[in-house]
Design an enzyme around this catalytic site. Structure first.
Site, short mmCIF file in Angstrom:
data_model
loop_
_atom_site.label_atom_id
_atom_site.label_comp_id
_atom_site.label_asym_id
_atom_site.label_seq_id
_atom_site.Cartn_x
_atom_site.Cartn_y
_atom_site.Cartn_z
N HIS A 1 6.04 6.31 -0.81
CA HIS A 1 6.37 5.09 -0.83
C HIS A 1 5.70 3.97 -0.91
O HIS A 1 4.67 4.54 0.15
CB HIS A 1 8.24 5.24 -0.01
CG HIS A 1 7.70 4.66 1.20
ND1 HIS A 1 7.34 5.93 2.51
CD2 HIS A 1 7.79 3.40 2.40
CE1 HIS A 1 6.98 5.69 3.74
NE2 HIS A 1 7.26 4.20 2.69
N HIS B 1 0.90 -1.39 -0.46
CA HIS B 1 -0.24 -0.49 -0.17
C HIS B 1 0.90 1.25 -0.06
O HIS B 1 2.37 1.31 0.09
CB HIS B 1 -0.92 -0.51 1.32
CG HIS B 1 -0.52 0.14 2.53
ND1 HIS B 1 0.23 -1.08 3.26
CD2 HIS B 1 0.03 1.30 3.35
CE1 HIS B 1 0.63 -0.28 4.31
NE2 HIS B 1 0.99 0.95 4.33
#
Length: 179
Positions: free
Chosen positions: A121, A38
């Site tokens: 990220h 995620h």
């Protein structure tokens, strides 16, 4: 009772499988399972039931358009003492706006401000005693990697189930549409 929560963009299964093929060549890497991939928008930490209701209401009120983003080159946190290997995320201004909206929602729900700078990220692995030269080799291997355009159509509120000595389980408990 408190819940450990965060908001994130989920990663499509096909993209996660593509990233899984990169999982090699890094000693000391504890690779994240596909279901944990995620892009964290805001970590909320431990939240009680009342705060959860307020947070859910605030997140539900976010009205932002869908947007495209792309995963790219790897890097790591921890410079000379690496602890996290990640893939970069380019979502431009829309991704930053969504992060800011999640931060405002958290503040309106009575949660403390996030003090860390938002660095979009996707965490690939947590590292333990990983030689920097092997990380550089991994990063070099991903220099040309691009996921291609992915669409952020919604974001989710996740509950983290910590498991001592094992990978945490992340459970989506609410989805919030974009667009």
């Amino acid at each position: 009772m408190s819940l450990r929560l965060f908001a994130a963009l989920p990663i499509e299964r096909d993209t996660a499988r593509e990233l899984k093929r990169l999982h090699k060549g890094v000693p000391g890497a504890r690779w994240r399972p596909l279901e944990n991939f995620h892009i964290t928008l805001r970590f909320f930490g431990d939240v009680d039931e009342r705060q959860l209701e307020d947070l859910d209401a605030e997140l539900s009120a976010i009205m932002l358009p869908q947007f495209a983003y792309e995963l790219g080159t790897a890097n790591w946190f921890g410079k000379s003492d690496p602890h996290t290997l990640w893939m970069s995320v380019d979502g431009g201004e829309p991704l930053l706006e969504l992060n800011a909206a999640c931060e405002r929602a958290a503040r309106r729900a009575g949660l403390k401000a996030e003090t860390r700078h938002f660095k979009p990220h996707l965490t690939m692995a947590y590292l333990h005693n990983t030689p920097v030269d092997r990380l550089r080799s991994f990063v070099d291997r991903t220099l040309d990697y691009r996921s291609g355009p992915l669409m952020a159509q919604y974001f989710s509120l996740y509950k983290s189930h910590p498991r001592k000595g094992e990978t945490n389980i992340y459970e989506p408990i609410a989805d919030y549409p974009l667009g």
